[in-house]
Scaffold this motif. Structure first.
Motif, PDB file in Angstrom:
ATOM      1  N   GLU A   1       0.734  -1.378   0.022  1.00  0.00           N
ATOM      2  CA  GLU A   1       0.011  -0.021   0.203  1.00  0.00           C
ATOM      3  C   GLU A   1       0.785   1.188  -0.132  1.00  0.00           C
ATOM      4  O   GLU A   1       0.649   2.117  -0.767  1.00  0.00           O
ATOM      5  CB  GLU A   1      -0.830   0.037   1.159  1.00  0.00           C
ATOM      6  CG  GLU A   1      -1.811   1.324   1.471  1.00  0.00           C
ATOM      7  CD  GLU A   1      -2.420   1.205   2.449  1.00  0.00           C
ATOM      8  OE1 GLU A   1      -2.958   2.609   3.227  1.00  0.00           O
ATOM      9  OE2 GLU A   1      -2.716   0.349   3.309  1.00  0.00           O
TER      10      GLU A   1
ATOM     11  N   SER B   1       1.547   5.195  -2.284  1.00  0.00           N
ATOM     12  CA  SER B   1       0.985   6.088  -1.787  1.00  0.00           C
ATOM     13  C   SER B   1       1.812   7.402  -2.077  1.00  0.00           C
ATOM     14  O   SER B   1       2.938   7.334  -2.048  1.00  0.00           O
ATOM     15  CB  SER B   1       0.973   5.998  -0.285  1.00  0.00           C
ATOM     16  OG  SER B   1       0.387   7.199   0.640  1.00  0.00           O
TER      17      SER B   1
ATOM     18  N   GLU C   1       0.630  10.318  -0.343  1.00  0.00           N
ATOM     19  CA  GLU C   1       0.173  10.874   0.603  1.00  0.00           C
ATOM     20  C   GLU C   1       1.357  10.670   1.752  1.00  0.00           C
ATOM     21  O   GLU C   1       1.589  11.756   2.417  1.00  0.00           O
ATOM     22  CB  GLU C   1      -1.054  10.810   1.243  1.00  0.00           C
ATOM     23  CG  GLU C   1      -2.040  11.138   0.067  1.00  0.00           C
ATOM     24  CD  GLU C   1      -3.553  10.811   0.595  1.00  0.00           C
ATOM     25  OE1 GLU C   1      -3.664  10.311   1.834  1.00  0.00           O
ATOM     26  OE2 GLU C   1      -4.434  11.262  -0.088  1.00  0.00           O
TER      27      GLU C   1
END
Length: 264
Positions: free
Chosen positions: A44, A48, A50
Motif C-alpha cells: 500500500e 501512496s 500522501e
C-alpha cells in the motif's frame, strides 16, 4: 494483546505513518500473521503519494525479537526444508521492499532488536534507540544462520563489525550500537527517544516529497546490497540449517532456557 488485536497497528498522522509491531507477549516476534500484515502495508505504501515518513516501533517495550521460533515448521526434514525455503525467500524480499519504499523509514527501538528485528533496524533509513535497547544476531546459538539479515547488517555497520556480531551472536547495548553506526542517536528513555523521532520527522518534512524519494533511489543506486545470487543462497542456507538437527536442538534449548548440547 488480546487475540482479536491485529499483529501490526497503523496510525496515520498527516504524512506520517506510525507502524507498531503488536505481539508484545512474544516480544513482537515475527509470526501470527505479522509478516503478511507488513507485506500488505508495504504494498500500500509503495503506491501512496500522501505518506512521506514511516515510523516503525514495537509495542510493550520491545522492538522485535526476530522470527517466532515457536512457529517453526513441523514435519519431516523435507517438509521443513520446503516450508522454510518459501518463508525465507519472502523474509528477504520484505527487507528489500521496506528499504525501497519512497517514504523515509525511521526505526524507534526499545528493548530487544534481535535477528529479524535487527534486520528491520538495518534496512531502515534512520534509527534511534533508547538507552536500554539491546541488539543481537543470535541465530548460530539456535543452530541457524543470519542469512536474510546479514547483507543489511554488513552494509550498516561494516563487514568487520557484522562478522563479529553474527559469529559471536552476543548481545550489544545501545552505546555499542551507536559507536558502530547501527543507530544514529540514543535517547536516555522513552520520552527522549520520542523527542529524537519527532525532531527527525520535522526535519524530513522540510524536504520536498519527490526530491526525498529520488534521493533514496540514488542512495540505492550507489551499489547493490549483495551479489545477485545471494538472496537465493541465503534462503537455501537458512532452510538447510532450519530443517537440520542443530536447529532442532538449538530451538529446543532456547525454549527450555538451557544451553544446547554443543555448548554444554
Amino acid at each position: 494483546m488480546s487475540g482479536t488485536e491485529p499483529p501490526v497497528l497503523v496510525r496515520r498522522e498527516g504524512p506520517v505513518v506510525h507502524v507498531t509491531l503488536n505481539r508484545p507477549a512474544r516480544r513482537n516476534a515475527i509470526g501470527g500473521g505479522m509478516g503478511e500484515a507488513l507485506d500488505e502495508l508495504i504494498a500500500e505504501l509503495r503506491g501512496s503519494s500522501e505518506a512521506r515518513i514511516v515510523v516503525l516501533r514495537g509495542a510493550g517495550g520491545h522492538f522485535c525479537a526476530g522470527l517466532d521460533l515457536t512457529e517453526m515448521a513441523q514435519g519431516t526434514p523435507e517438509e521443513r526444508l520446503a516450508a522454510q525455503l518459501t518463508r525465507n525467500r519472502r523474509i528477504g524480499a520484505r527487507f528489500q521492499e521496506l528499504s525501497e519504499l519512497p517514504q523515509v523509514v525511521i526505526s524507534a527501538i526499545e528493548g530487544a532488536a534481535h535477528a529479524g528485528g535487527l534486520g528491520f533496524v538495518c534496512c531502515s533509513d534512520i534509527a534511534f534507540a533508547s538507552a536500554e535497547a539491546k541488539f543481537s544476531a543470535p541465530e548460530t546459538r539456535r543452530g541457524l544462520v543470519a542469512a536474510q539479515i546479514l547483507p543489511w547488517v554488513a552494509r550498516r555497520i561494516g563487514r568487520s563489525n557484522a562478522t563479529r556480531m553474527v559469529l559471536e551472536a552476543n548481545v550489544i547495548d545501545s552505546a555499542t550500537a551507536l559507536r558502530w553506526g547501527l543507530v544514529h542517536e540514543v535517547g536516555a528513555d522513552r520520552a527522549a527517544l520520542d523527542a529524537l523521532v519527532e525532531r527527525s520527522v520535522a526535519l524530513i518534512l522540510e524536504g520536498a516529497p519527490g526530491a526525498l524519494a529520488e534521493t533514496k533511489g540514488l542512495l540505492a543506486a550507489l551499489g547493490p546490497l549483495a551479489p545477485e545470487s545471494y538472496a537465493e543462497m541465503g534462503a537455501k542456507a537458512f532452510a538447510r540449517t532450519g530443517s537440520g538437527p542443530e536447529a532442532v536442538e538449538g530451538i529446543a534449548a532456547f525454549k527450555e532456557k538451557r544451553k544446547p548440547n554443543w555448548a554444554a
